[in-house]
Motif scaffolding. Structure first.
Motif, PDB file in Angstrom:
ATOM      1  N   VAL A  86       0.839  -1.200   0.000  1.00 30.49           N
ATOM      2  CA  VAL A  86       0.000   0.000   0.000  1.00 30.49           C
ATOM      3  C   VAL A  86       0.876   1.253   0.000  1.00 30.49           C
ATOM      4  CG1 VAL A  86      -1.588   1.377   1.405  1.00 30.49           C
ATOM      5  CG2 VAL A  86      -2.025  -1.059   1.057  1.00 30.49           C
ATOM      6  N   LYS A  87       1.877   1.272   0.846  1.00 33.98           N
ATOM      7  CA  LYS A  87       2.762   2.434   0.941  1.00 33.98           C
ATOM      8  C   LYS A  87       3.494   2.673  -0.381  1.00 33.98           C
ATOM      9  CE  LYS A  87       6.392   4.419   3.844  1.00 33.98           C
ATOM     10  NZ  LYS A  87       7.276   4.200   5.019  1.00 33.98           N
ATOM     11  N   ARG A  88       3.937   1.586  -1.006  1.00 33.19           N
ATOM     12  CA  ARG A  88       4.661   1.720  -2.278  1.00 33.19           C
ATOM     13  C   ARG A  88       3.764   2.294  -3.373  1.00 33.19           C
ATOM     14  NH1 ARG A  88       6.829  -3.367  -5.910  1.00 33.19           N
ATOM     15  NH2 ARG A  88       7.461  -2.129  -7.757  1.00 33.19           N
ATOM     16  N   ILE A  89       2.574   1.714  -3.536  1.00 33.03           N
ATOM     17  CA  ILE A  89       1.647   2.199  -4.562  1.00 33.03           C
ATOM     18  C   ILE A  89       1.236   3.638  -4.276  1.00 33.03           C
ATOM     19  CG2 ILE A  89      -0.615   1.870  -5.629  1.00 33.03           C
ATOM     20  CD1 ILE A  89      -0.356  -1.126  -5.024  1.00 33.03           C
ATOM     21  N   PHE A  90       0.923   3.883  -3.033  1.00 25.08           N
ATOM     22  CA  PHE A  90       0.454   5.184  -2.564  1.00 25.08           C
ATOM     23  C   PHE A  90       1.430   6.293  -2.954  1.00 25.08           C
ATOM     24  CE2 PHE A  90      -0.546   8.034   1.114  1.00 25.08           C
ATOM     25  CZ  PHE A  90      -1.909   8.138   0.919  1.00 25.08           C
ATOM     26  N   PHE A  91       2.707   6.111  -2.595  1.00 22.43           N
ATOM     27  CA  PHE A  91       3.684   7.163  -2.864  1.00 22.43           C
ATOM     28  C   PHE A  91       4.110   7.209  -4.326  1.00 22.43           C
ATOM     29  CE2 PHE A  91       4.143   7.170   1.771  1.00 22.43           C
ATOM     30  CZ  PHE A  91       4.122   8.539   1.996  1.00 22.43           C
ATOM     31  N   ASP A  92       4.121   6.074  -5.009  1.00 19.64           N
ATOM     32  CA  ASP A  92       4.409   6.100  -6.448  1.00 19.64           C
ATOM     33  C   ASP A  92       3.366   6.934  -7.186  1.00 19.64           C
ATOM     34  OD1 ASP A  92       6.680   4.608  -6.247  1.00 19.64           O
ATOM     35  OD2 ASP A  92       5.854   2.780  -7.113  1.00 19.64           O
ATOM     36  N   ILE A  93       2.112   6.779  -6.825  1.00 22.59           N
ATOM     37  CA  ILE A  93       1.050   7.541  -7.491  1.00 22.59           C
ATOM     38  C   ILE A  93       1.165   9.021  -7.160  1.00 22.59           C
ATOM     39  CG2 ILE A  93      -1.448   7.948  -7.533  1.00 22.59           C
ATOM     40  CD1 ILE A  93      -1.824   4.918  -7.416  1.00 22.59           C
ATOM     41  N   LEU A  94       1.468   9.353  -5.911  1.00 20.06           N
ATOM     42  CA  LEU A  94       1.639  10.760  -5.551  1.00 20.06           C
ATOM     43  C   LEU A  94       2.820  11.379  -6.304  1.00 20.06           C
ATOM     44  CD1 LEU A  94       0.990  10.768  -1.688  1.00 20.06           C
ATOM     45  CD2 LEU A  94      -0.507  11.622  -3.499  1.00 20.06           C
ATOM     46  N   ARG A  95       3.861  10.584  -6.533  1.00 18.25           N
ATOM     47  CA  ARG A  95       5.030  11.113  -7.239  1.00 18.25           C
ATOM     48  C   ARG A  95       4.790  11.228  -8.747  1.00 18.25           C
ATOM     49  NH1 ARG A  95       7.914   7.684  -3.238  1.00 18.25           N
ATOM     50  NH2 ARG A  95       8.992   9.151  -1.849  1.00 18.25           N
ATOM     51  N   TYR A  96       4.060  10.277  -9.311  1.00 20.70           N
ATOM     52  CA  TYR A  96       3.979  10.197 -10.769  1.00 20.70           C
ATOM     53  C   TYR A  96       2.547  10.270 -11.293  1.00 20.70           C
ATOM     54  CZ  TYR A  96       8.862   8.782 -10.399  1.00 20.70           C
ATOM     55  OH  TYR A  96      10.204   8.747 -10.139  1.00 20.70           O
ATOM     56  N   LYS A  97       1.689  10.986 -10.603  1.00 18.05           N
ATOM     57  CA  LYS A  97       0.280  11.052 -10.978  1.00 18.05           C
ATOM     58  C   LYS A  97       0.092  11.523 -12.427  1.00 18.05           C
ATOM     59  CE  LYS A  97      -2.343  14.384  -9.269  1.00 18.05           C
ATOM     60  NZ  LYS A  97      -3.039  15.093 -10.387  1.00 18.05           N
ATOM     61  N   ALA A  98       0.786  12.573 -12.817  1.00 15.50           N
ATOM     62  CA  ALA A  98       0.619  13.110 -14.169  1.00 15.50           C
ATOM     63  C   ALA A  98       1.126  12.118 -15.218  1.00 15.50           C
ATOM     64  CB  ALA A  98       1.355  14.436 -14.305  1.00 15.50           C
ATOM     65  N   LEU A  99       2.247  11.465 -14.928  1.00 18.01           N
ATOM     66  CA  LEU A  99       2.808  10.480 -15.861  1.00 18.01           C
ATOM     67  C   LEU A  99       1.868   9.292 -16.013  1.00 18.01           C
ATOM     68  CD1 LEU A  99       5.081   9.316 -17.605  1.00 18.01           C
ATOM     69  CD2 LEU A  99       6.172   8.491 -15.492  1.00 18.01           C
ATOM     70  N   TYR A 100       1.336   8.780 -14.915  1.00 16.29           N
ATOM     71  CA  TYR A 100       0.413   7.649 -14.982  1.00 16.29           C
ATOM     72  C   TYR A 100      -0.872   8.026 -15.720  1.00 16.29           C
ATOM     73  CZ  TYR A 100       3.275   5.177 -11.483  1.00 16.29           C
ATOM     74  OH  TYR A 100       4.291   4.547 -10.810  1.00 16.29           O
ATOM     75  N   SER A 101      -1.342   9.251 -15.497  1.00 13.93           N
ATOM     76  CA  SER A 101      -2.556   9.704 -16.196  1.00 13.93           C
ATOM     77  C   SER A 101      -2.315   9.740 -17.704  1.00 13.93           C
ATOM     78  CB  SER A 101      -2.964  11.091 -15.696  1.00 13.93           C
ATOM     79  OG  SER A 101      -3.292  11.060 -14.321  1.00 13.93           O
ATOM     80  N   TYR A 102      -1.138  10.233 -18.083  1.00 14.44           N
ATOM     81  CA  TYR A 102      -0.797  10.290 -19.506  1.00 14.44           C
ATOM     82  C   TYR A 102      -0.668   8.879 -20.088  1.00 14.44           C
ATOM     83  CZ  TYR A 102       2.109  10.601 -23.664  1.00 14.44           C
ATOM     84  OH  TYR A 102       2.606  10.444 -24.929  1.00 14.44           O
ATOM     85  N   ALA A 103       0.097   8.021 -19.419  1.00 12.74           N
ATOM     86  CA  ALA A 103       0.351   6.676 -19.937  1.00 12.74           C
ATOM     87  C   ALA A 103      -0.950   5.890 -20.100  1.00 12.74           C
ATOM     88  CB  ALA A 103       1.315   5.923 -19.014  1.00 12.74           C
ATOM     89  N   GLY A 104      -1.854   5.997 -19.131  1.00 14.34           N
ATOM     90  CA  GLY A 104      -3.094   5.236 -19.183  1.00 14.34           C
ATOM     91  C   GLY A 104      -4.226   5.942 -19.900  1.00 14.34           C
ATOM     92  N   GLU A 105      -3.950   7.177 -20.354  1.00 17.09           N
ATOM     93  CA  GLU A 105      -4.981   7.986 -21.038  1.00 17.09           C
ATOM     94  C   GLU A 105      -6.254   8.096 -20.187  1.00 17.09           C
ATOM     95  OE1 GLU A 105      -4.795   7.440 -25.647  1.00 17.09           O
ATOM     96  OE2 GLU A 105      -4.342   5.478 -24.763  1.00 17.09           O
ATOM     97  N   ILE A 106      -6.027   8.423 -18.910  1.00 16.92           N
ATOM     98  CA  ILE A 106      -7.158   8.546 -17.996  1.00 16.92           C
ATOM     99  C   ILE A 106      -7.265   9.989 -17.524  1.00 16.92           C
ATOM    100  CG2 ILE A 106      -7.072   6.156 -17.227  1.00 16.92           C
ATOM    101  CD1 ILE A 106      -5.540   7.012 -14.780  1.00 16.92           C
ATOM    102  N   SER A 107      -8.459  10.381 -17.182  1.00 17.87           N
ATOM    103  CA  SER A 107      -8.745  11.764 -16.837  1.00 17.87           C
ATOM    104  C   SER A 107      -9.311  11.860 -15.427  1.00 17.87           C
ATOM    105  CB  SER A 107      -9.749  12.360 -17.828  1.00 17.87           C
ATOM    106  OG  SER A 107     -10.257  13.589 -17.370  1.00 17.87           O
ATOM    107  N   TYR A 108      -9.011  12.974 -14.765  1.00 13.40           N
ATOM    108  CA  TYR A 108      -9.554  13.244 -13.437  1.00 13.40           C
ATOM    109  C   TYR A 108     -11.081  13.280 -13.456  1.00 13.40           C
ATOM    110  CZ  TYR A 108     -10.385  15.667  -8.999  1.00 13.40           C
ATOM    111  OH  TYR A 108     -10.844  16.004  -7.745  1.00 13.40           O
ATOM    112  N   GLU A 109     -11.640  13.541 -14.629  1.00 12.14           N
ATOM    113  CA  GLU A 109     -13.092  13.607 -14.760  1.00 12.14           C
ATOM    114  C   GLU A 109     -13.731  12.220 -14.658  1.00 12.14           C
ATOM    115  OE1 GLU A 109     -14.431  16.575 -14.782  1.00 12.14           O
ATOM    116  OE2 GLU A 109     -12.401  17.427 -14.812  1.00 12.14           O
TER     117      GLU A 109
END
Length: 403
Positions: free
Chosen positions: A47-70
């Motif tokens: 949980v800690k690993r996923i949690f902080f990876d997402i906080l660090r790379y949120k924009a990159l993951y959003s781009y890679a997965g073509e997902i939107s905050y909406e």
């Protein structure tokens, strides 16, 4: 490795609290563990690993997965992208149906601009580039996405670094290393909760980043001096200053937050520090006739130098908040000048790496009517990628003899 739905639900709840409600990760993560006592040590580590990876790379993951905050499942989809880029089979759950694993990998592995690869908001990227230049800023962004080291500050009033290093190994088999250039610091080999240790409860050490420890030596306080810490918080730097003063002299600590001062009192007692007196900042401002040998202004700031340990800063910080910090910094410099005696030192510190909060503030102050009574004696700009510790800025201003 298998990802269970209750783990994803916990991560999503945590992300909502941090990214939507602007709560600090250091508070949210322990809350999640407390709410999910059925998670074992392996689950908590994941949980800690996923949690902080997402906080660090949120924009990159959003781009890679073509997902939107909406998207209604945005935070769950971020977890799904994390699984894909970490070569973990994506569960066949409804919330992951929009993620194309092959396309996600291709987009993740393509050459990207540093602002996206290191996942920084564009406006922070531009300020960092202004402060450091393109090459240094790219190195700094990469370093700020690494995990921070666990560093102790040894309380020399009670024990030496060498003695504490040996004791930690003998009592707990914890490996610690001395640090060149940081005489009071020990780096631990791994992260561990130390607050329950008797060594901590007896005040043999505090947890404090190594560059934060540089503030005391930079200030060059001496035994017997009269010192003011005008933004003391819970007292990490004030207690270190008292150590450097050999518990001799007077150290006045003040802050707007009463709870922080209460914590400072408890920490000072645990550390065996007897020269600190806490007062409300209003009381200090009512007595402008007081003067001090050294005035420390550990100013409220963006905290951009601490993004390694607080990656949520990237997404919680705003341009409006930056402007408010700058106003506070300017006001603190003006007020602190009143309490600095002739030939005394005014030490300005931030854990920011941005010029707007550092060099620009000092330049502006020195050209003000009150600031013309001071001269810049020295400054220190500590960067994460160069030192391995948090980013800091320090400036020592000396008040002129006849001002």
């Amino acid at each position: 490795m298998k990802i269970y739905k209750n783990i994803i639900s916990g991560i999503v709840l945590g992300l909502e609290r941090i990214l939507d409600q602007k709560q600090p990760a250091r508070i949210v993560l322990p809350q999640l563990f407390k709410m999910n006592r059925n998670w074992g040590s392996r689950d908590r580590k994941l949980v800690k690993r996923i949690f902080f990876d997402i906080l660090r790379y949120k924009a990159l993951y959003s781009y890679a997965g073509e997902i939107s905050y909406e998207n209604a499942n945005y935070y769950r989809e971020l977890v799904g992208v994390w699984c894909v880029v970490n070569n973990i089979t994506l569960p066949t759950w409804e919330e992951f149906t929009l993620i194309n694993a092959k396309r996600t990998i291709a987009r993740f592995e393509t050459e990207l601009k540093p602002v996206l690869r290191e996942s920084f908001p564009v406006w922070i990227y531009r300020l960092g580039e202004r402060a450091l230049g393109q090459n240094l800023w790219h190195k700094e962004m990469e370093a700020l996405n690494n995990t921070a080291l666990l560093v102790l500050r040894v309380n020399r009033l009670k024990i030496t670094p060498e003695e504490l290093k040996e004791t930690l190994f003998e009592q707990h088999e914890i490996i610690a290393q001395l640090v060149d250039g940081y005489p009071d610091a020990l780096i631990l080999e791994k992260h561990i909760n130390l607050h329950t240790f008797s060594l901590y409860k007896k005040g043999y050490f505090e947890i404090q980043d190594a560059n934060s420890q540089r503030v005391a030596s930079f200030s060059k306080v001496l035994p017997g001096q009269k010192v003011l810490d005008i933004c003391a918080g819970s007292g990490g730097k004030a207690i270190h200053l008292a150590n450097c003063m050999l518990n001799k002299g007077t150290l006045i600590a003040t802050d707007l937050r009463t709870k922080k001062l209460d914590q400072l009192k408890m920490r000072a007692k645990r550390n065996g520090v007897k020269i600190i007196k806490t007062i409300q900042i209003e009381s200090l401002l009512e007595n402008e006739h007081q003067s001090f040998d050294v005035v420390l202004v550990d100013a409220p700031c963006s905290g951009t130098g601490t993004i390694r340990r607080r990656p949520e800063i990237k997404w919680q910080l705003s341009e409006t908040a930056m402007s408010q910090f700058q106003d506070q910094q300017s006001e603190l410099l003006q007020n602190s000048a009143l309490f600095t005696k002739p030939m005394g030192k005014l030490v300005y510190v931030t854990c920011s790496i941005l010029k707007e909060e550092n060099q620009d503030q000092i330049s502006s102050f020195l050209t003000s009517p009150r600031g013309q009574n001071f001269e810049l004696e020295k400054e220190n700009y500590l960067l994460c990628h160069q030192t391995g510790f948090d980013g800091f800025y320090m400036a020592c201003l000396k008040r002129k003899r006849n001002s």
